[in-house]
Scaffold this motif. Structure first.
Motif, PDB file in Angstrom:
ATOM      1  N   LEU A  57       1.012  -1.273   0.223  1.00 15.25           N
ATOM      2  CA  LEU A  57       0.373  -0.130   0.254  1.00 15.25           C
ATOM      3  C   LEU A  57       0.281   1.045  -0.370  1.00 15.25           C
ATOM      4  O   LEU A  57       0.321   2.454  -0.460  1.00 15.25           O
ATOM      5  N   GLU A  61       2.684   3.917  -3.329  1.00 18.15           N
ATOM      6  CA  GLU A  61       2.617   5.188  -3.599  1.00 18.15           C
ATOM      7  C   GLU A  61       3.284   5.870  -3.653  1.00 18.15           C
ATOM      8  O   GLU A  61       2.732   7.291  -3.961  1.00 18.15           O
ATOM      9  N   GLU A 198      -5.083  -0.522   6.062  1.00 17.07           N
ATOM     10  CA  GLU A 198      -5.439   0.325   5.456  1.00 17.07           C
ATOM     11  C   GLU A 198      -5.778   1.306   6.289  1.00 17.07           C
ATOM     12  O   GLU A 198      -5.400   2.351   5.399  1.00 17.07           O
ATOM     13  N   GLU A 199      -5.941   1.646   7.236  1.00 22.52           N
ATOM     14  CA  GLU A 199      -6.118   2.462   8.371  1.00 22.52           C
ATOM     15  C   GLU A 199      -4.986   3.216   7.995  1.00 22.52           C
ATOM     16  O   GLU A 199      -4.707   4.438   8.637  1.00 22.52           O
ATOM     17  N   ALA A 201      -2.203   2.926   6.409  1.00 25.21           N
ATOM     18  CA  ALA A 201      -1.784   3.849   5.519  1.00 25.21           C
ATOM     19  C   ALA A 201      -2.713   5.327   5.101  1.00 25.21           C
ATOM     20  O   ALA A 201      -1.829   6.051   4.341  1.00 25.21           O
ATOM     21  N   ASP A 202      -3.132   4.954   5.556  1.00 27.37           N
ATOM     22  CA  ASP A 202      -4.822   5.967   5.620  1.00 27.37           C
ATOM     23  C   ASP A 202      -4.251   7.126   5.898  1.00 27.37           C
ATOM     24  O   ASP A 202      -4.272   8.643   5.947  1.00 27.37           O
ATOM     25  N   LEU A 203      -3.620   6.724   7.666  1.00 31.51           N
ATOM     26  CA  LEU A 203      -3.434   7.568   8.274  1.00 31.51           C
ATOM     27  C   LEU A 203      -1.471   8.440   7.655  1.00 31.51           C
ATOM     28  O   LEU A 203      -1.938   9.908   7.462  1.00 31.51           O
ATOM     29  N   MET A 205      -1.106   8.704   4.808  1.00 28.67           N
ATOM     30  CA  MET A 205      -1.375   9.662   3.087  1.00 28.67           C
ATOM     31  C   MET A 205      -1.170  10.952   3.295  1.00 28.67           C
ATOM     32  O   MET A 205      -1.074  11.862   3.045  1.00 28.67           O
ATOM     33  N   LYS A 206      -2.718  11.074   4.122  1.00 27.03           N
ATOM     34  CA  LYS A 206      -3.029  12.595   5.071  1.00 27.03           C
ATOM     35  C   LYS A 206      -1.870  13.325   5.187  1.00 27.03           C
ATOM     36  O   LYS A 206      -2.225  14.227   5.146  1.00 27.03           O
TER      37      LYS A 206
END
Length: 212
Positions: A57, A61, A198-199, A201-203, A205-206
């Motif tokens: 993930l 990116e 997933e959580e 990677a989201d944190l 990337m934000k």
């Protein structure tokens, strides 16, 4: 006396060599995520599969992924990142057991000294992730927390994956460490505990998008 000091002088040169080599090899990185995790997890464990997915993930990116370079969850993250746009990096350490460099590294560095290796973990990091692990993982976690707490580095996301694994540590921090006034309540906000990669990677990337 001079003969006694000579080995120490050569040790300083070895330390300097590791620092220079590490800095030169990693200087092209614009921002990496350092991932820690236990060496003893096997390929068929759910934690290993999580590590592979996390590496994939992040590196998909274009984010460089740094691990300790060894087996277990370090291998898993490097494996997921390998052949993705982001670089897969392993910072290997000489140990009498466990540490064998995994084959999923675009950049592989070898270290004799833990403190030089730990410096490299931090120097290019814009995020830290702790997968389940032992003393080494805990050591790196608290190193990162201390550096952020004392404002020696810019604050970045520190994410622990696996609520079942990490909740006991959080409870101890709240019920013992905070209760005895050894930390402030705000220090508990320096890290996140999540259940999925997933959580995680989201944190991260934000956060990275706010740096652009």
């Amino acid at each position: 006396m001079l003969d006694v000091k000579m080995p120490e002088a050569w040790r300083v040169l070895r330390i300097q060599s590791e620092l220079v080599d590490g800095i030169e090899r990693l200087v092209p990185l614009s921002g990496a995520v350092t991932v820690f995790g236990g060496a003893r997890f096997t390929e068929d464990s759910p934690e290993y599969q999580q590590g592979v997915k996390l590496g994939e993930l992040l590196a998909a990116e274009g984010v460089p992924v740094i691990t300790g370079g060894g087996p277990g969850l370090m291998e898993a993250c490097n494996r997921g990142a390998f052949d993705q746009p982001g670089t897969s990096i392993g910072l290997n350490i000489e140990l009498p057991f466990e540490q064998t460099a995994n084959p999923y590294q675009d950049i592989s560095l070898n270290f004799r000294y833990f403190f030089v290796r730990k410096f490299m973990f931090v120097k290019h990091a814009v995020g830290f992730v702790g997968l389940p692990g032992g003393y080494g993982t805990l050591d790196e976690l608290f190193e990162a927390l201390t550096l952020v707490q004392t404002q020696k580095v810019r604050r970045f996301p520190i994410v622990l994956v696996g609520k079942r694994y990490w909740t006991g540590l959080y409870d101890w921090l709240v019920n013992t460490v905070l209760e005895r006034n050894c930390i402030d309540a705000s220090d508990l906000d320096l890290f996140h505990i999540v259940d999925t990669v997933e959580e995680t990677a989201d944190l991260i990337m934000k956060y990275m998008r706010t740096r652009e």
